[in-house]
Scaffold this motif. Structure first.
Motif, mmCIF file in Angstrom:
data_model
loop_
_atom_site.group_PDB
_atom_site.id
_atom_site.type_symbol
_atom_site.label_atom_id
_atom_site.label_comp_id
_atom_site.label_asym_id
_atom_site.label_seq_id
_atom_site.Cartn_x
_atom_site.Cartn_y
_atom_site.Cartn_z
ATOM 1 N N GLY A 1 0.136 9.887 -3.430
ATOM 2 C CA GLY A 1 -0.728 10.048 -2.242
ATOM 3 C C GLY A 1 -2.329 9.800 -2.661
ATOM 4 N N THR B 1 0.862 -1.099 0.201
ATOM 5 C CA THR B 1 0.019 0.020 0.004
ATOM 6 C C THR B 1 1.045 1.209 -0.017
ATOM 7 N N SER B 2 1.985 1.232 0.858
ATOM 8 C CA SER B 2 2.902 2.588 0.771
ATOM 9 C C SER B 2 3.423 2.764 -0.791
ATOM 10 N N THR C 1 2.133 1.913 -3.709
ATOM 11 C CA THR C 1 1.062 2.322 -4.210
ATOM 12 C C THR C 1 0.701 3.731 -4.018
ATOM 13 N N ASP C 2 0.807 3.904 -3.003
ATOM 14 C CA ASP C 2 0.520 5.520 -2.401
ATOM 15 C C ASP C 2 1.661 6.508 -3.074
ATOM 16 N N TYR C 3 2.724 6.061 -2.790
ATOM 17 C CA TYR C 3 3.842 6.642 -3.223
ATOM 18 C C TYR C 3 3.764 6.938 -4.753
ATOM 19 N N GLN D 1 7.802 5.211 2.282
ATOM 20 C CA GLN D 1 6.463 5.138 2.722
ATOM 21 C C GLN D 1 5.542 6.133 2.096
ATOM 22 N N PRO D 2 4.133 6.041 2.528
ATOM 23 C CA PRO D 2 3.312 6.869 1.595
ATOM 24 C C PRO D 2 3.528 8.181 1.416
ATOM 25 N N TRP E 1 3.454 2.647 8.230
ATOM 26 C CA TRP E 1 3.339 3.611 7.370
ATOM 27 C C TRP E 1 4.001 5.083 7.702
ATOM 28 N N ARG F 1 -0.996 10.191 6.486
ATOM 29 C CA ARG F 1 -1.051 8.650 6.055
ATOM 30 C C ARG F 1 -2.545 8.597 5.138
ATOM 31 N N PRO F 2 -2.440 7.409 4.361
ATOM 32 C CA PRO F 2 -3.586 7.082 3.650
ATOM 33 C C PRO F 2 -4.685 7.141 4.472
#
Lengths: 277, 413
Positions: free
Chosen positions: B148, B139-140, B142-144, B215-216, B192, B221-222
């Protein structure tokens, strides 16, 4: 594989990526040995080689069932279980995605030859002869199981217009080897790659200058240092030794990829190592 | 063996509320957040053989590249985000309801790659022993990569079929499931947000010297989403998550308003805010009469076999204000009501589940649907997850007809 990721989870993710990409995904299976990563996943210690490869073997069997079975399956293994396990979509690749492995021990090579398709080899002295001997050994192990394998080699690349210019860069990299990082990498991988007695106060960690530099510049992979011609010749040599697939890691990746397209791939075509179209 | 390359902090094994760095910003004035829901699963929420009339369009829209076009069209139309439906097994029947899906990791990653601005909500199950370090890493990253845009919908898994797929014999009791989810979420938030590696020795999860990098990109955080219905679940959701789905027994806006009120006050007790979300099933047309025709057809074609499998496996209805179905109606002990055309749940519930799994129904003309959404918004609903019988058409209708009407009503800035 050793961190207990469930094969159904991995089959689902890899199956979907292979489907979405139109069959372009292959999977490199690692029977994990790094104690620091076992700790990250909550394990107190790394598994023994025998256990690692037993787990990898069972994992791979279940992965292949899930990738290829039209119906839900029941599987009761020593390490993994599923009842009614199924993925949909399944991989677009038929019969299944390619499996890669980079085992080095006899135990690992036995697993790789039974379950995988593309196998990385290496040799500490990084000579063409040593690679040829290793390729031979792997082909014969695979043949004993009625299987074929593709031989792969990991390479570290520093290319320039001339050998001299590449050597300058290599010397600079060698002078700047991050000894603390290398020390960590060495200790974490020692159970697998080295029987050497590393010594903390030795400037080369007890590895000797040559192997120390080889570890620092490309983690012990085959080194492709020099002009485009030199690199093309070295690749031709590896191919002659039986290497059919190289994984290239560049010190300067953006530049390296450009150099490949402009210089090395045309030279490989000339040498008959790449289709001309 | 501790990671020698970094300092390792001892992370206390907390239960929620736990918001290192604070809660993400979840409030937006005069704006009803629109999510495209269930784009990644065969037939979405339509347990109807009507999908077989044009399988490519009504059933297999999740396939690639159809779903890519759907995501890109949703972004162009003005949707705020997509929300993946988390599925590990489908319900079969004549229509093969939910029998295929893009998974939580791949779906989120590819949606990031093919869109620029769309929010990306993925759905992750807790209970099958996926390690938080693995989920934090995926998830980190993907968010990165998405800059975001990722949010994570956490499900405390309860589907016995899926527990079996992952090799478990039994489904844990509800309080255990939420205790696992609570610990999972705490560790996920540490990973995260922590500055460096951590040690965490929980009852369910252990991690020594663990860290994810990158990290995200989202700060702090997400966003975490949850759709719990039980009081145990709501306790977890209001302590740990940011965007919460609600439903109402009678599907009235008053029911939604009461439910929203309850969640806000539960969250406030923990010093937290939550965004209220509702899942909606949409059949829109130029007139109410034309939409009603389609709804009638879908209803006549409800896939009884698929719905029966769903009832047996889910063991409850999603309607979170209703108590669970009586024991003799659910699970392995359930009497098979083979003779009953409505599977023993009554015609109304049978239809409610077959068309949208109990979601709020948005049936009618664009005006009618806009009015109903305005009603939900007035009841406190700030985000709707829209699932369409005909997703490609539905997304286009939202852009061309519905969003202009929502803007007029001051619901879309």
């Amino acid at each position: 594989v050793g961190y207990e990721f469930h094969p159904l989870l991995m089959a689902k993710i890899t199956g979907t990526i292979n489907y979405v990409s139109g069959g372009r995904l292959g999977v490199n299976i690692v029977a994990a040995h790094d104690p620091v990563d076992y700790a990250q996943f909550g394990f107190e210690q790394a598994r023994t080689p025998a256990e690692r490869y037993e787990i990898a073997d069972e994992f791979t069997t279940l992965l292949k069932y899930l990738w290829t079975s039209e119906h839900p399956i029941d599987f009761e293994g020593d390490y993994f279980r599923t009842r009614g396990g199924q993925i949909n979509p399944r991989p677009a690749s038929k019969p299944r995605p390619l499996l890669i492995n980079a085992a080095g021990s006899d135990l690992g090579i036995d697993y790789a030859c039974r379950q995988c398709d593309a196998i990385f080899i290496s040799a500490r002295d990084r000579t063409q002869e040593a690679y040829a001997a290793m390729a031979e050994k792997i082909h014969s192990t695979a043949a004993s199981y009625g299987r074929k394998v593709r031989i792969c080699a990991m390479c570290y690349v520093v290319m320039e217009d001339t050998d001299e210019k590449a050597a300058e860069t290599v010397n600079w990299l060698a002078d700047e080897v991050d000894i603390d990082a290398l020390k960590n990498q060495f200790w974490r991988n020692k159970p697998v790659y080295h029987q050497d007695q590393g010594e903390a106060d030795d400037p080369y960690l007890g590895l000797g200058l040559d192997w120390f530099r080889a570890r620092g510049l490309g983690m012990g992979g085959y080194q492709l240092f020099g002009s485009y011609e030199t690199v093309a010749d070295q690749l031709a040599g590896l191919h002659e030794a039986g290497v059919e697939h190289v994984a290239l890691c560049f010190f300067d990746p953006n530049k390296g990829v450009q150099q490949m397209g402009e210089h090395v791939i045309p030279l490989l075509r000339e040498r008959g190592l790449r289709a001309t179209s | 063996m501790a990671n020698p390359s970094s300092r390792v902090a001892e992370a206390e094994v907390l239960r929620g509320p736990f918001d290192p760095g604070g809660q993400p910003s979840i409030k937006r004035k005069d704006h009803l957040h629109l999510s495209l829901f269930a784009w990644n699963v065969r037939s979405g929420l339509s347990a109807s053989k009507a999908v077989l009339a044009d399988p490519k369009r009504f059933r297999d829209f999740w396939e690639w590249p159809s779903s890519r076009e759907l995501l890109q069209a949703a972004e162009r139309a003005g949707f705020d985000s997509h929300l993946q439906y988390g599925m590990w097994s489908g319900y079969g029947g004549a229509s093969g309801w939910n029998d295929a899906s893009l998974d939580f990791a791949t779906g989120a990653a590819i949606s990031a790659a093919v869109t620029e601005r769309l929010g990306l909500y993925t759905t992750v199950h807790v209970g099958y022993e996926f390690h938080p370090v693995l989920i934090a890493k995926i998830t980190s990253a993907t968010d990165y990569v998405s800059g975001g845009r990722l949010g994570v919908n956490l499900v405390a898994a309860q589907n016995p079929w899926d527990y079996a797929q992952f090799g478990f014999k039994d489904v844990p009791a509800s309080d255990v499931r939420y205790d696992i989810a609570d610990e999972f979420t705490t560790l996920l938030k540490y990973l995260w947000t922590a500055d460096g590696a951590i040690n965490f020795e929980g009852d369910y999860f252990q991690a020594f010297g663990a860290e994810v990098n990158p990290q995200p990109a989202a700060r702090p955080r997400p966003v975490l989403m949850n759709a719990a219905g039980s009081d145990t679940g709501l306790d977890f959701a209001t302590k740990h998550c940011d965007a919460l789905f609600i439903t109402s027994a009678d599907s009235s806006t008053e029911g939604y308003a009461r439910r929203a009120e309850k969640l806000h006050s539960m969250a406030a007790r923990h010093g937290r805010e939550v965004r209220i979300c509702a899942m909606c099933y949409v059949v829109m047309d130029e007139t109410d009469a034309k939409a009603a025709e389609t709804v009638k057809w879908l209803t006549e074609e409800i896939d009884r076999g698929a719905l029966e499998n769903w009832l047996i496996r889910s063991g409850h209805v999603l309607n979170s204000e209703a108590t669970r179905l009586p024991d003799e109606k659910i699970g392995d002990e359930r009497e098979a009501p083979v003779e009953d055309p409505y599977l023993g749940v009554g015609e109304e519930l049978f239809t409610d589940l077959g068309l949208g799994m109990g979601a709020y129904k948005l049936f009618g003309s664009y005006e009618t649907v806009a009015d109903r959404l305005a009603g939900l918004y007035a009841a406190g609903v700030e985000q709707v997850a829209l699932c369409f019988f005909d997703p490609h058409k539905g997304v286009q209708q939202v852009g061309e007809h519905l969003l202009p009407l929502l803007r007029k009503r001051g619901l879309n800035r």
